[in-house]
Write a protein that holds these residues in place. Structure first.
Motif, short mmCIF file in Angstrom:
data_model
loop_
_atom_site.label_atom_id
_atom_site.label_comp_id
_atom_site.label_asym_id
_atom_site.label_seq_id
_atom_site.Cartn_x
_atom_site.Cartn_y
_atom_site.Cartn_z
N GLN A 125 -48.79 75.03 40.39
CA GLN A 125 -49.69 75.43 41.47
C GLN A 125 -50.82 74.41 41.66
O GLN A 125 -51.43 74.00 40.67
CB GLN A 125 -50.34 76.77 41.14
CG GLN A 125 -49.38 77.92 41.08
CD GLN A 125 -50.14 79.24 41.06
OE1 GLN A 125 -50.83 79.60 42.01
NE2 GLN A 125 -50.02 79.97 39.97
N GLY A 166 -53.04 71.81 28.95
CA GLY A 166 -51.97 72.81 28.74
C GLY A 166 -50.83 72.60 29.72
O GLY A 166 -49.66 72.59 29.35
N ASN A 167 -51.16 72.39 30.99
CA ASN A 167 -50.13 72.12 32.01
C ASN A 167 -49.36 70.85 31.64
O ASN A 167 -48.14 70.79 31.80
CB ASN A 167 -50.74 71.90 33.40
CG ASN A 167 -51.40 73.13 33.96
OD1 ASN A 167 -52.56 73.10 34.34
ND2 ASN A 167 -50.69 74.23 34.02
N TYR A 169 -45.31 87.66 44.36
CA TYR A 169 -45.28 86.29 43.82
C TYR A 169 -43.96 85.96 43.09
O TYR A 169 -43.33 84.94 43.37
CB TYR A 169 -46.49 86.18 42.89
CG TYR A 169 -46.73 84.88 42.18
CD1 TYR A 169 -47.84 84.09 42.48
CD2 TYR A 169 -45.89 84.43 41.15
CE1 TYR A 169 -48.09 82.91 41.80
CE2 TYR A 169 -46.13 83.26 40.49
CZ TYR A 169 -47.24 82.50 40.80
OH TYR A 169 -47.47 81.33 40.14
N ASP A 188 -37.68 79.90 44.90
CA ASP A 188 -37.84 78.48 44.58
C ASP A 188 -36.67 78.00 43.73
O ASP A 188 -36.04 76.97 44.00
CB ASP A 188 -39.11 78.24 43.72
CG ASP A 188 -40.40 78.63 44.41
OD1 ASP A 188 -40.41 78.75 45.64
OD2 ASP A 188 -41.41 78.83 43.67
N GLY A 248 -43.86 76.49 30.57
CA GLY A 248 -44.59 76.95 29.38
C GLY A 248 -44.25 78.40 29.12
O GLY A 248 -43.62 79.09 29.95
N ASP A 262 -45.92 81.11 29.21
CA ASP A 262 -46.45 82.19 30.06
C ASP A 262 -45.54 82.54 31.24
O ASP A 262 -45.76 83.54 31.90
CB ASP A 262 -47.86 81.83 30.57
CG ASP A 262 -47.86 80.56 31.42
OD1 ASP A 262 -46.92 79.75 31.30
OD2 ASP A 262 -48.80 80.38 32.21
N GLN A 263 -44.52 81.72 31.49
CA GLN A 263 -43.65 81.98 32.65
C GLN A 263 -42.35 82.71 32.27
O GLN A 263 -41.50 82.97 33.12
CB GLN A 263 -43.31 80.67 33.38
CG GLN A 263 -44.52 79.99 33.99
CD GLN A 263 -45.24 80.88 35.00
OE1 GLN A 263 -44.63 81.51 35.84
NE2 GLN A 263 -46.56 80.94 34.88
N ALA A 309 -45.85 74.95 23.89
CA ALA A 309 -45.50 75.86 24.98
C ALA A 309 -46.67 76.75 25.38
O ALA A 309 -46.68 77.32 26.46
CB ALA A 309 -44.32 76.73 24.56
N ILE A 355 -50.67 76.17 24.90
CA ILE A 355 -51.90 75.55 24.43
C ILE A 355 -53.03 76.55 24.69
O ILE A 355 -53.11 77.14 25.77
CB ILE A 355 -52.16 74.21 25.18
CG1 ILE A 355 -50.99 73.24 24.97
CG2 ILE A 355 -53.49 73.60 24.77
CD1 ILE A 355 -50.77 72.76 23.56
N MET A 390 -55.06 78.27 27.38
CA MET A 390 -55.91 77.34 28.13
C MET A 390 -55.54 77.46 29.60
O MET A 390 -54.37 77.39 29.96
CB MET A 390 -55.67 75.91 27.64
CG MET A 390 -56.55 74.88 28.33
SD MET A 390 -56.25 73.18 27.77
CE MET A 390 -57.08 73.14 26.20
P1 TYM Z 1 -48.88 77.13 36.69
O1 TYM Z 1 -49.27 76.33 37.88
O2 TYM Z 1 -49.82 78.17 36.20
O3 TYM Z 1 -48.59 76.17 35.47
C1 TYM Z 1 -47.69 75.07 35.60
C2 TYM Z 1 -46.91 74.91 34.30
O4 TYM Z 1 -47.80 74.72 33.20
C3 TYM Z 1 -47.49 75.64 32.15
N1 TYM Z 1 -48.74 76.02 31.47
C4 TYM Z 1 -48.95 75.88 30.16
N2 TYM Z 1 -48.18 75.41 29.16
C5 TYM Z 1 -48.71 75.41 27.91
N3 TYM Z 1 -49.96 75.84 27.63
C6 TYM Z 1 -50.77 76.32 28.59
N4 TYM Z 1 -52.00 76.74 28.31
C7 TYM Z 1 -50.27 76.35 29.93
N5 TYM Z 1 -50.80 76.75 31.12
C8 TYM Z 1 -49.84 76.54 32.05
C9 TYM Z 1 -46.86 76.83 32.88
O5 TYM Z 1 -46.07 77.61 32.00
C10 TYM Z 1 -46.05 76.14 33.94
O6 TYM Z 1 -44.81 75.71 33.42
N6 TYM Z 1 -45.59 80.45 38.48
C11 TYM Z 1 -45.77 79.09 38.05
C12 TYM Z 1 -45.44 78.07 39.13
C13 TYM Z 1 -44.08 78.19 39.74
C14 TYM Z 1 -42.85 77.87 39.12
C15 TYM Z 1 -41.85 78.11 40.12
C16 TYM Z 1 -42.51 77.39 37.86
C17 TYM Z 1 -43.81 78.63 41.00
N7 TYM Z 1 -42.47 78.57 41.22
C18 TYM Z 1 -40.50 77.92 39.84
C19 TYM Z 1 -41.13 77.18 37.60
C20 TYM Z 1 -40.17 77.44 38.57
C21 TYM Z 1 -47.21 78.89 37.64
O7 TYM Z 1 -48.08 79.61 38.03
O8 TYM Z 1 -47.43 77.77 36.91
#
Ligand code: TYM
Length: 328
Positions: A9, A17-18, A125, A132, A144, A146-147, A181, A183, A193
């Protein structure tokens, strides 16, 4: 060749983390898979966004993908709202999503908690996220931790659709990195994070200056034991820093523990800060070269065309299976 889809996003500058949970694995996977990487701006507007900031964040995210090592000659990089099939399939998938299962999503619960006005898009959502992924016959989705729940729902929706209408969708597998996976926040290591954290000391932005990175890591919450040891339950702060150190350098957690045995947290935090700086500074340099270049627009135009081509074929099949429109 198998297909990968993942999205990020554009709702603020990405965090470490991302990068460690997602982007870094994208770069590793681009040689082995047919990859679609998306800037999911339609997901971002499920919570209020400032128009100008959103536009800026979309461009910035495109530059960060490339600066991190994504090669536009190997992958399809594009903006979600520029490929209209995403919302069209999302609508079809909403028609087979149940309100109950959407309400059970922890991200929905977290983001809607305590809010008076919650958009219906925040609830639906996950149906857009499923669209997608399913539009590209995706085999693997690197994300990561959280998904996980959203991916489970995507698989359920795909199976439900295939069963109810026609066997169209590939059932995707989730891919979560072994280390990194999840952070955690530097200020509260029991929370992940996040770029939406109101306390800026809790996260490292990918564009933070080295001095800021050092300061944030030095003020990271640890414990009073003074022993550098991985123990998630009893030492979440130190364990989080060990994880960050390990993923940034490729060194194993055990060897980092050995290196800092008998030394205090001061040395260890300095080492962690250096590891993060070594990873982020080269990315920042490339980012600065790219952010105002015309090259970025050419890459995104090409990406949208290519994504549309594949997505259009899947959408057509899905509409036909459901009975929408006319047979032609
Ligand atoms: P988003 O934008 O919150 O985060 C993008 C990616 O970063 C990972 N992530 C983390 N990994 C480790 N530690 C952390 N603290 C951390 N914070 C975020 C997320 O797991 C993600 O992989 N819903 C999704 C976006 C999305 C998506 C999709 C992903 C929309 N359509 C289709 C995969 C496939 C999201 O909000 O990610």
């Amino acid at each position: 060749m198998q297909t990968i889809f993942s999205g990020i996003q554009p709702s603020g500058t990405l965090t470490l983390g991302n990068y460690l949970g997602a982007l870094q694995q994208f770069v590793e996977l681009q040689d082995e898979y047919d990859c679609y990487f998306c800037i999911v701006d339609e997901h971002a507007i499920t919570v209020p966004q400032d128009r100008l900031a959103l536009r800026k964040n979309i461009k910035s995210l495109a530059a960060l993908y490339l600066a991190s090592g994504i090669d536009p000659n190997k992958v399809t990089l594009f903006i979600q709202s520029e490929v209209t099939e995403h919302v069209q399939l999302a609508w079809i998938l909403q028609s087979i999503s149940y309100v109950g299962e959407l309400e059970r999503m922890t991200q929905y619960k977290d983001k809607s908690q305590g809010k008076e006005a919650v958009s219906s898009a925040l609830l639906t959502y996950p149906s857009l996220m499923a669209a997608d992924i399913l539009l590209y016959n995706t085999n693997v989705v690197p994300v990561g931790d959280d998904q996980k729940q959203h991916l489970e729902l995507t698989r359920n929706l795909a199976q439900r659709f295939n069963h109810r209408f026609n066997d169209i969708f590939t059932i995707p597998e989730i891919r979560i990195p072994k280390v990194g996976a999840r952070i955690m926040s530097l200020q509260d290591p029991t929370k992940k994070m996040s770029k939406s954290d109101t306390n800026q000391k809790g996260y490292i932005s990918m564009l933070d200056e080295p001095k800021q990175i050092e300061k944030k890591i030095k003020s990271a919450v640890t414990d009073s034991e003074g022993i550098v040891q991985f123990d998630k339950e009893n030492k979440p702060g130190v364990s989080n820093l060990l994880t960050i150190y390990s993923v940034c350098t490729g060194e194993s957690i055990e060897s980092i523990e050995e290196k800092y045995a008998g030394k205090g947290y001061g040395d260890f935090k300095q080492g962690t800060a250096d590891a993060v700086i070594n990873v982020l500074v080269p990315i920042q340099e490339k980012y600065n070269e790219l952010i105002d270049s015309e090259e970025l627009d050419v890459i995104l135009d090409k990406g949208a065309d290519k994504a549309s081509f594949t997505a259009g074929k899947t959408l057509k099949k899905a509409k036909k299976a459901v009975g929408l429109g006319r047979v032609r």
